[in-house]
Design an enzyme around this catalytic site. Structure first.
Site, PDB file in Angstrom:
ATOM      1  CG  ASP A   1      -1.898   1.012  -0.837  1.00 33.90           C
ATOM      2  OD1 ASP A   1      -1.463   1.990  -1.481  1.00 33.90           O
ATOM      3  OD2 ASP A   1      -1.453  -0.143  -0.961  1.00 33.90           O
TER       4      ASP A   1
ATOM      5  CG  ASP B   1      -0.728  -3.215 -10.854  1.00 35.77           C
ATOM      6  OD1 ASP B   1       0.235  -2.439 -10.686  1.00 35.77           O
ATOM      7  OD2 ASP B   1      -1.915  -2.882 -10.721  1.00 35.77           O
TER       8      ASP B   1
END
Length: 239
Positions: free
Chosen positions: A8, A129
């Site tokens: 990330d 998500d």
């Protein structure tokens, strides 16, 4: 089941967030390309990349470290975060990404997902998500009334390569993945589902694999912390 080690990216560094909160970022490596090489050397089949700044900005922000990663490893990489138009999709795939992940636009502009999946077969995934089953967009900052399963089903005929399902409340929390929700989603659609969020130990990976319907799992913090040894995990999953 394929294990996707995660990198990330925030401000050019490899970080992990806690439940998607940017102010709760832990820096694990200030050289993302070196991190990618370490994952590749351990034998991974894929690397999962997220442009966290891009997810909030709506346009790529961490292009330089992504390009450095692509130049450093031969392992296929998938990227999500800030990819919201066809030009950006085309640009990333031309630069060597194996797969783009479309999240916010899957809710806001589903026709783009369909167009991209037709134009680039096997190279477009949908990122879903969710908090308590409801989809969140724009770097998880905005919650919608769209249910994750309904969104996934809407792309059944679109030709997308995979669905990456993240349980936001589990992400980075080292509390284990939401296996029942992920399995239910995988059983609800024919599209391969990749689990993300909360994978914190080897038992989590085995449990996801043993559902028999989950195609992959993404892990980040557990690999950085050493709770999961990547080489050992890959060997166990292969066996």
């Amino acid at each position: 089941m394929i294990l996707y080690p995660a990198i990330d990216l925030k401000d050019g560094q490899a970080v992990r967030l806690l439940r998607g909160e940017m102010e709760k970022a832990t820096v694990f490596n200030d050289d993302p390309a070196a991190q990618a090489r370490a994952f590749a050397e351990a034998g991974c089949e894929w690397i999962h990349l997220v442009d966290l700044n891009g997810a909030f900005a709506g346009t790529p922000v961490n292009a330089a470290p992504v390009e450095a990663i692509l130049a450093s490893v031969k392992v296929p990489c998938q990227l999500g975060g800030g990819i919201r138009d066809m030009a950006t999709i085309e640009n990333w795939l031309k630069r060597g990404l194996a797969r783009v992940i479309l999240g916010t636009v899957a809710v806001e502009n589903p026709d783009l997902v369909r167009e991209a999946a037709r134009a680039f077969p096997g190279q477009v995934a949908v990122g879903i998500d969710a908090r308590k089953g409801r989809v969140a967009t724009r770097g998880w900052a905005e919650e919608t009334e769209v249910m994750a399963t309904d969104l996934a089903r809407s792309f059944e005929d679109a030709g997308v390569a995979a669905i990456i399902y993240t349980d936001i409340d589990r992400d980075g929390a080292m509390q284990g993945p939401n296996i029942p929700a992920t399995e239910a989603l995988a059983r609800a659609v024919s599209i391969p589902v990749i689990a993300s969020g909360g994978v914190s130990r080897m038992d989590d990976l085995i449990a996801l694999r043993d559902t028999g319907v989950i195609a992959g799992a993404i892990s980040g913090r557990a690999l950085y912390d050493g709770a999961i040894d990547l080489a050992e995990a890959l060997k166990a999953l292969a066996g």
